[in-house]
Design a protein around this motif. Structure first.
Motif, PDB file in Angstrom:
ATOM      1  N   VAL A 129       0.867  -1.185   0.000  1.00 26.44           N
ATOM      2  CA  VAL A 129       0.000   0.000   0.000  1.00 26.44           C
ATOM      3  C   VAL A 129       0.896   1.225   0.000  1.00 26.44           C
ATOM      4  O   VAL A 129       1.801   1.335   0.825  1.00 26.44           O
ATOM      5  N   ARG A 143      -4.041  -3.763   4.329  1.00 24.40           N
ATOM      6  CA  ARG A 143      -4.080  -4.586   3.125  1.00 24.40           C
ATOM      7  C   ARG A 143      -4.190  -6.061   3.512  1.00 24.40           C
ATOM      8  O   ARG A 143      -3.392  -6.574   4.291  1.00 24.40           O
ATOM      9  N   TYR A 345      -7.231  -0.974  -8.670  1.00 20.33           N
ATOM     10  CA  TYR A 345      -6.197  -1.940  -8.306  1.00 20.33           C
ATOM     11  C   TYR A 345      -5.698  -2.482  -9.638  1.00 20.33           C
ATOM     12  O   TYR A 345      -6.440  -3.154 -10.357  1.00 20.33           O
ATOM     13  N   GLU A 349      -0.489  -5.158  -9.022  1.00 25.51           N
ATOM     14  CA  GLU A 349      -0.922  -5.934  -7.868  1.00 25.51           C
ATOM     15  C   GLU A 349      -0.452  -7.381  -7.997  1.00 25.51           C
ATOM     16  O   GLU A 349      -0.270  -7.884  -9.114  1.00 25.51           O
ATOM     17  N   ASP A 392     -10.558  -3.481   2.489  1.00 29.82           N
ATOM     18  CA  ASP A 392      -9.365  -2.719   2.129  1.00 29.82           C
ATOM     19  C   ASP A 392      -9.717  -1.559   1.219  1.00 29.82           C
ATOM     20  O   ASP A 392      -9.182  -0.455   1.358  1.00 29.82           O
ATOM     21  N   SER A 396      -9.259   2.476   2.104  1.00 28.14           N
ATOM     22  CA  SER A 396      -8.413   3.292   1.237  1.00 28.14           C
ATOM     23  C   SER A 396      -9.173   4.420   0.552  1.00 28.14           C
ATOM     24  O   SER A 396      -8.628   5.116  -0.295  1.00 28.14           O
TER      25      SER A 396
END
Length: 442
Positions: A129, A143, A345, A349, A392, A396
């Protein structure tokens, strides 16, 4: 289909610490996440200048105060030791890392949270993150992740500090622990819905299920083609497949603009929707070549009412033809503060970019996604590649729209590179799209 960002950015949310946490909770991996016992398990390094660590008390909480003079340099880090990291992590199990941070300089510089040794190696997960703040409030970074590699003897709770200029941060409650995070159920039956491509060779896809989106206005990605509904660009092959073909040819779009490429983009919008708590899968032979950009994806059925990216987007397969063996997946979400701001995302990732070892036009693969109000999981050949969780996303500063129905899209765009040296036509072959409600069938 939207371009995936490579960095996770957290929106600001004020958090106030109100009580002191114990040095180590049961099952906790960080030896002393608040430094309440001192700084013996905390360390700092930098390629230039000294990073100072001090223990302070803030609102009755023990915190680690981190400062560095403006000494330039390319990197700085803080590392908190973990309890027996070689045994603490079990491959395949789900964990969560988190920490509270505040930037006392309100600099807007970015800090990162991950797991690694001081050389950025021995990583049990590639998850991280990165966040930046322009206020002096406390913020929670969190996360959830699946362990993909064993921990090493030097694996620690790693904070990547902003490089270059001076800094002044405080952190506390660094934590890594195994969690029971939401996961799909297992179902053992045939697909509940199959969007088939039955019909004689040369016939169009079923108009009761599919419509063509036509045009050539770039679709937000500076694409070079005009999408058409002509059989030269989308047709059934007579063997249960849809074939979408991109061609290099002079094409006049509905906007009257002449373009050098034609292709097709098909959607089940307003015809076939997939409910939440579903697994969607298709077998696809994807085209390659620089500038060729095939995709299989889903978008929120309420997109006309709330817009993109608020409706959400799931890129099950996205390929950039200049990398012929690589498949990408991504999630596009809106900022909770701005429904028109995309906070994806993306491809960086863990599992968002997969090298399948052979060109995507030489062997077909099964690409799938499961989505619900709590989690999204991507699969290639029924092997889970990337997992994301709603908790998450919300922490965020993102929204989470995947508790609602989605519709299907298929297209071959031209863009993401210079296609002039690529030989055309280029075709994507798509088999029946199967949907299981309530879980995954494996």
């Amino acid at each position: 289909m939207a371009t995936a960002a490579s960095v996770v950015v957290l929106a600001a949310c004020t958090l106030v610490l109100v009580s002191s946490a114990p040095a180590r909770l049961a099952g906790e991996g960080v030896l002393d996440g608040t430094a309440s016992g001192g700084l013996e398990t905390w360390s700092a390094e930098s390629d230039r200048g000294r990073v100072e660590l001090r223990r302070k008390w803030v609102y009755g909480n023990s915190v680690v105060d981190i400062s560095r003079a403006d000494a330039g340099g390319d990197w700085s880090l803080v590392l908190a030791r973990l309890r027996d990291p070689q045994r603490f992590f079990t491959v395949g199990r789900i964990y969560r890392m988190e920490v509270y941070v505040r930037d006392l300089a309100a600099s807007g510089a970015r800090i990162g949270m991950l797991l690694a040794d001081h050389r950025y190696a021995q990583r049990p997960t590639g998850a991280s993150v990165y966040a930046d703040f322009s206020d002096r409030q406390w913020h929670r970074l969190s996360r959830t992740f699946v362990v993909t590699s064993p921990g090493g003897p030097g694996t620690g709770f790693y904070l990547a500090l902003p490089p270059g200029a001076g800094l002044h941060w405080q952190v506390t409650r660094a934590s890594v622990r195994q969690v029971d995070a939401p996961a799909p159920a297992r179902v053992s039956r045939r697909a509940d819905t199959v969007v088939a491509f039955d019909g004689p060779a040369g016939s169009p896809p079923d108009a009761r299920q599919w419509t063509h989106e036509v045009g050539g206005h770039g679709w937000g990605n500076d694409e070079l083609q005009s999408y058409t509904e002509q059989p030269e660009n989308s047709v059934l092959d007579g063997a249960g497949h849809l074939v979408i073909t991109a061609r290099r040819e002079r094409t006049v779009g509905p906007d009257g603009v002449v373009r050098a490429y034609s292709s097709a983009r098909l959607t089940t919008k307003d015809r076939v929707t997939v409910p939440a708590r579903s697994y969607v899968e298709a077998e696809i032979l994807a085209p390659v070549g620089t500038g060729v950009w095939p995709a299989f994806w889903l978008a929120g059925a309420d997109i006309d009412r709330i817009g993109w990216p608020a409706a959400g987007e799931l890129d099950v397969l996205e390929a950039i033809g200049a990398q012929p063996t690589v498949a990408h997946s991504a999630v596009h979400l809106a900022s909770a503060a701005d429904p028109l701001r995309d906070q994806p995302y993306g491809w960086n990732e863990p599992g968002g970019t997969i090298d399948l070892g052979a060109p995507l036009d030489q062997r077909s693969h099964r690409f799938g996604v499961y989505f619900d109000s709590r989690t999204v999981r991507f699969y290639v050949d029924r092997r889970e590649r990337m997992a994301l969780w709603a908790d998450d996303a919300r922490i965020s500063g993102r929204t989470w729209p995947f508790g609602k129905p989605q519709y299907l899209l298929l297209n071959v765009a031209i863009g993401g590179g210079d296609p002039t040296a690529t030989t055309f036509p280029r075709s994507m072959r798509v088999g029946p799209i199967s949907v299981w409600h309530g879980g995954v069938p494996f």
